[in-house]
Design a protein around this motif. Structure first.
Motif, PDB file in Angstrom:
ATOM      1  N   GLY A 179       0.782  -1.222   0.000  1.00  0.00           N
ATOM      2  CA  GLY A 179       0.000   0.000   0.000  1.00  0.00           C
ATOM      3  C   GLY A 179       0.815   1.274   0.000  1.00  0.00           C
ATOM      4  N   ARG A 180       2.099   1.129  -0.290  1.00  0.00           N
ATOM      5  CA  ARG A 180       2.946   2.319  -0.317  1.00  0.00           C
ATOM      6  C   ARG A 180       3.767   2.343  -1.598  1.00  0.00           C
ATOM      7  NH1 ARG A 180       5.084   3.322   5.374  1.00  0.00           N
ATOM      8  NH2 ARG A 180       3.345   2.663   6.667  1.00  0.00           N
ATOM      9  N   PRO A 181       4.227   3.516  -1.952  1.00  0.00           N
ATOM     10  CA  PRO A 181       5.066   3.583  -3.133  1.00  0.00           C
ATOM     11  C   PRO A 181       6.531   3.261  -2.827  1.00  0.00           C
ATOM     12  CG  PRO A 181       4.515   5.795  -2.369  1.00  0.00           C
ATOM     13  CD  PRO A 181       3.858   4.845  -1.432  1.00  0.00           C
ATOM     14  N   THR A 182       7.157   2.602  -3.755  1.00  0.00           N
ATOM     15  CA  THR A 182       8.580   2.292  -3.652  1.00  0.00           C
ATOM     16  C   THR A 182       9.268   2.921  -4.853  1.00  0.00           C
ATOM     17  OG1 THR A 182       8.204   0.216  -2.521  1.00  0.00           O
ATOM     18  CG2 THR A 182      10.263   0.415  -3.722  1.00  0.00           C
ATOM     19  N   LEU A 183      10.362   3.561  -4.601  1.00  0.00           N
ATOM     20  CA  LEU A 183      11.099   4.175  -5.695  1.00  0.00           C
ATOM     21  C   LEU A 183      12.199   3.231  -6.149  1.00  0.00           C
ATOM     22  CD1 LEU A 183      11.763   6.713  -7.434  1.00  0.00           C
ATOM     23  CD2 LEU A 183      13.291   7.408  -5.604  1.00  0.00           C
ATOM     24  N   VAL A 184      12.239   2.979  -7.424  1.00  0.00           N
ATOM     25  CA  VAL A 184      13.323   2.179  -8.000  1.00  0.00           C
ATOM     26  C   VAL A 184      14.102   3.102  -8.906  1.00  0.00           C
ATOM     27  CG1 VAL A 184      13.909   0.234  -9.473  1.00  0.00           C
ATOM     28  CG2 VAL A 184      11.994   0.058  -7.905  1.00  0.00           C
ATOM     29  N   CYS A 185      15.325   3.377  -8.546  1.00  0.00           N
ATOM     30  CA  CYS A 185      16.074   4.300  -9.394  1.00  0.00           C
ATOM     31  C   CYS A 185      17.343   3.654  -9.926  1.00  0.00           C
ATOM     32  CB  CYS A 185      16.372   5.594  -8.656  1.00  0.00           C
ATOM     33  SG  CYS A 185      17.028   5.378  -7.018  1.00  0.00           S
ATOM     34  N   GLY A 186      17.828   4.207 -10.979  1.00  0.00           N
ATOM     35  CA  GLY A 186      19.020   3.668 -11.607  1.00  0.00           C
ATOM     36  C   GLY A 186      19.281   4.379 -12.906  1.00  0.00           C
ATOM     37  N   GLU A 187      20.462   4.116 -13.442  1.00  0.00           N
ATOM     38  CA  GLU A 187      20.823   4.767 -14.693  1.00  0.00           C
ATOM     39  C   GLU A 187      20.045   4.139 -15.850  1.00  0.00           C
ATOM     40  OE1 GLU A 187      25.059   4.286 -14.796  1.00  0.00           O
ATOM     41  OE2 GLU A 187      25.067   5.072 -12.742  1.00  0.00           O
ATOM     42  N   ALA A 188      20.239   4.762 -16.995  1.00  0.00           N
ATOM     43  CA  ALA A 188      19.599   4.215 -18.196  1.00  0.00           C
ATOM     44  C   ALA A 188      20.118   2.801 -18.406  1.00  0.00           C
ATOM     45  CB  ALA A 188      19.931   5.077 -19.391  1.00  0.00           C
ATOM     46  N   GLY A 189      19.214   1.882 -18.697  1.00  0.00           N
ATOM     47  CA  GLY A 189      19.632   0.508 -18.978  1.00  0.00           C
ATOM     48  C   GLY A 189      19.960  -0.297 -17.742  1.00  0.00           C
ATOM     49  N   SER A 190      19.551   0.173 -16.586  1.00  0.00           N
ATOM     50  CA  SER A 190      19.887  -0.595 -15.383  1.00  0.00           C
ATOM     51  C   SER A 190      18.796  -1.594 -15.019  1.00  0.00           C
ATOM     52  CB  SER A 190      20.158   0.347 -14.205  1.00  0.00           C
ATOM     53  OG  SER A 190      19.023   1.134 -13.950  1.00  0.00           O
ATOM     54  N   GLY A 191      17.724  -1.594 -15.776  1.00  0.00           N
ATOM     55  CA  GLY A 191      16.698  -2.612 -15.553  1.00  0.00           C
ATOM     56  C   GLY A 191      15.484  -2.118 -14.780  1.00  0.00           C
ATOM     57  N   LYS A 192      15.288  -0.827 -14.761  1.00  0.00           N
ATOM     58  CA  LYS A 192      14.165  -0.271 -13.995  1.00  0.00           C
ATOM     59  C   LYS A 192      12.825  -0.701 -14.568  1.00  0.00           C
ATOM     60  CE  LYS A 192      15.254   4.022 -14.848  1.00  0.00           C
ATOM     61  NZ  LYS A 192      16.511   3.907 -15.596  1.00  0.00           N
TER      62      LYS A 192
END
Lengths: 95, 582
Positions: free
Chosen positions: B37-50
């Motif tokens: 029920g909460r947001p999770t941030l997935v961050c990474g560079e371009a092409g990192s599999g986000k």
């Protein structure tokens, strides 16, 4: 409808911004496109399914379907100059 | 403010509810998944599999956990996305038809858009809200919301709206994954992390020595314990697999069962039983000493017992190994066909060490072997430093021991300091260490094998000569002489010599026997003649006696006759005739 300008204004309820936008739009069309336009107002609170089709994400959004190309103007349409440029009624001179 | 609120929440709920992502390994690191029920941030560079991360979260949710999901794409069109993930076996088309997922592509084209005056993103909210409600979504992925910043100028509005968006998502009670491009000073270009306070996951794509390694790190996770390390992950045809390999405890089960090595003589050296099940064995030696052959023999033995064996080849291709092993009488092809043997060949340089580990991990999980061979580990050094390889192997051994899988590594030793270190580094980890050495003498190279260590076994301290024949491998007792240790043809020659000596000796013995026999015969014949001599003497003697008796008789008769004649009596005559007949 068959008018030269087919305009759609997407709003979400009767918010301040929506009301201002519709007023601005009507005034502008009367001034520049008298008799050549039709305005359709779509309230997304009533028809949320229509948002996807016209790629609406901001409110209010004015979509010019005809003539091509399709253009979108978001905001309360308070800047007349920008709206006219956006509707291809007036070409950009400066800026 | 936000912090104190969060702390309050934590105190009131104890452990926060979590949603399983279905991404292999991630749920272990996060101890149960992402915060529900909460947001999770997935961050990474371009092409990192986000994008893959977010789509896998949605698809796995829909397929495995019965949680419908909305995927809102800001970058890729729905068709593109479908095509991209089709290679992972995700049929978005069908899932969409089944109302399990909903794809919504938000197209923002700066050239089509003119901004004038006040606006908000209510349209997006409505759209998202509609999408969520239409399928009863429990999961949402936004990929990547930062694209809004590229399309629109009014960042003040956007920031306010994004903050509102997160509130909106929370109020909808959906577990959301929001992706963000890495850049600037923060984790994301637009500082999205300041809006997401619950869980932030960083994906990284690092290139060291021209080899890329993907890593994942849980930067923060409010209200939950989580693994804090960087975890390598792999993207392959089954999506993302994260490897949470650093096990915290050393408490895995041990077995006293043992596995034969496939070389009877070696088993004997190892206290007659072979290696312990679940142990790790290192076979090291210089080039061409037969390390792969030992490994293949071990694999073959496992397959013959009907156990499953996984052979990781980092140097030769499976076909090459099969061909080469045929020359020492091992038919690996048969096991391959029966499915007891599986090869996993890859170039070490294909990807980084960590990725290899992930791949190995995955392959092992998949085929669940009882014996694993890594041939050779030395090649991994080309893609990582000695310490890297060591940590990787520690983790691998850890994992294998926990799974009770016996592993055999082969390692090449060179007369090179770096590699000696490797050997040492690994050798302290392994349970058994076989060392094969070249023994050079008399213009020949021969192989000598000894057991450096074997934990918990009364192993032999002997150096044995290790011979490779077309019938397999064998260990031969080294020939010890006054000249030192003899191997190879010198040993053969010495053995031959000894054999010759034996034959000559045997010859000599038999000659003596015959001599004796002859003597015995002579003596026997002598005894025979003496006996016959004695018999003739006896006969002679008897003859004298008989004659004497006859003489006496005849004399008596004559006397009687004379007497009869004198008296004229007939009966006396008859009596004398009878006596003579007797």
């Amino acid at each position: 409808m068959g008018k030269a300008y087919e305009l759609r204004l997407y709003v979400a309820g009767k918010t301040n911004k929506s009301v201002v936008a519709l007023e601005n739009l009507k005034k502008l069309c009367e001034e520049h496109l008298k008799g050549e336009y039709s305005i359709e107002v779509i309230d997304l609170l009533e028809k949320p399914q229509l948002a996807e089709g016209d790629q609406i994400f901001a409110i209010p959004t004015l979509v010019k379907k005809v003539p091509e190309p399709v253009r979108k103007i978001i905001g309360d349409l308070s800047n007349e100059e920008k709206v006219l440029v956006g509707l291809d009624i007036r070409t950009k001179i400066n800026n | 403010m936000a912090k104190s609120k969060n702390q309050l929440e934590r105190r009131s709920t104890g452990t926060i509810p979590k949603t399983l992502t279905g991404i292999s390994g991630l749920d272990e690191i996060t101890l149960g998944g992402l915060p529900s029920g909460r947001p999770t941030l997935v961050c990474g560079e371009a092409g990192s599999g986000k994008t893959l991360f977010s789509i896998e979260f949605i698809v796995k949710g829909a397929m495995d956990y019965g949680e419908p999901g909305v995927f809102m794409a800001f970058e890729e069109k729905a068709e593109e996305l479908k095509a991209n993930v089709a290679s992972l076996g995700f049929d978005l088309e069908q899932l969409e038809k089944d109302k399990k997922i909903r794809l919504d592509y938000v197209h923002i084209d700066r050239s089509e858009i003119e901004e004038t005056g006040e606006y908000d993103l209510e349209g997006l909210f409505i759209r998202l809200g509609y999408a969520i409600d239409s399928i009863g979504a429990k999961r949402v992925a936004l990929d990547t919301i930062e694209n809004l910043f590229a399309g629109l100028n009014n960042t003040a509005v956007l920031r306010a709206e994004i903050r509102r968006l997160f509130q909106f998502l929370k109020s909808k009670g959906v577990t959301a994954v929001i992706t963000g491009e890495r850049g600037g000073n923060g984790l994301t270009r637009q500082g999205l992390e300041e809006y997401v306070s619950d869980c932030v996951i960083l994906l990284d794509h690092r290139i060291i020595n021209q080899i890329s390694t993907r890593r994942l790190r849980v930067v923060k996770y409010r209200g939950s314990v989580h693994g804090t390390n960087e975890y390598p992950f792999l993207i392959d045809d089954e999506g993302i697999s994260v490897l949470p390999v650093t096990s915290l405890e050393l408490n895995h089960e041990v077995s006293t069962k043992s596995l034969p090595s496939g070389i009877a003589a070696l088993d004997k050296m190892l206290g007659n039983s072979g290696f312990y099940k679940g142990s790790s064995i290192l076979v090291s030696g210089t080039a061409g000493t037969g390390k792969t052959s030992i490994a293949a023999t071990f694999a073959n033995a496992a397959c013959l017992r009907g156990e499953k064996c996984l052979f990781f080849a980092f140097e030769e291709s499976p076909k090459q190994i099969i061909r080469n092993m045929r020359s020492i009488g091992l038919d690996l092809q048969k096991h391959l066909k029966e499915g007891t043997l599986e090869f996993y060949a890859s170039r070490p340089t294909l990807y980084g060490l960590e990725m290899h580990l992930v791949a190995i991990h995955k392959a092992i999980r998949k085929s669940k072997p009882s014996v694993v061979i890594l041939d050779p580990i030395t090649n991994l050094i080309t893609i990582g430093s000695v310490s890297d390889v060591k940590t990787m192997l520690v983790r691998l051994i850890d994992f294998l021991q926990a799974e009770q899988i016996t592993v055999m590594f082969t390692a090449l030793t060179l007369n090179n300091i770096v590699n000696e270190q490797t050997d040492e580094g690994v050798s302290s980890l392994v349970d058994a260490w076989l060392l094969i050495r070249d023994i050079e003498s008399n213009g020949e190279r021969n192989r000598g094998m000894y057991i450096m260590k074997s934990r918990g076994m009364k192993h032999s301290n002997q150096i044995r000569e290790f011979v490779i024949t077309d019938k397999g491998l064998d260990l031969v007792d080294v020939y010890l002489t006054e000249d030192g240790v003899l191997t190879g043809s010198a040993r053969e020659a010495r053995m031959l010599m000894a054999q010759t000596g034996e034959v000559i000796h045997a010859q000599a013995v038999s000659r003596k026997d015959r001599e004796l026999e002859r003597k015995r015969k002579i003596l026997e014949s002598k005894i025979e003649s003496l006996r016959s001599e004695y018999e003739s003497a006896e006969e002679e003697l008897n003859k004298v006696y008989v004659e004497e008796a006859l003489k006496k008789q005849i004399m008596g008769e004559t006397i009687n006759k004379i007497a009869d004649l004198r008296r004229g009596d007939e009966s006396g005559k008859e009596k004398n005739v009878n006596k003579k007949n007797k």
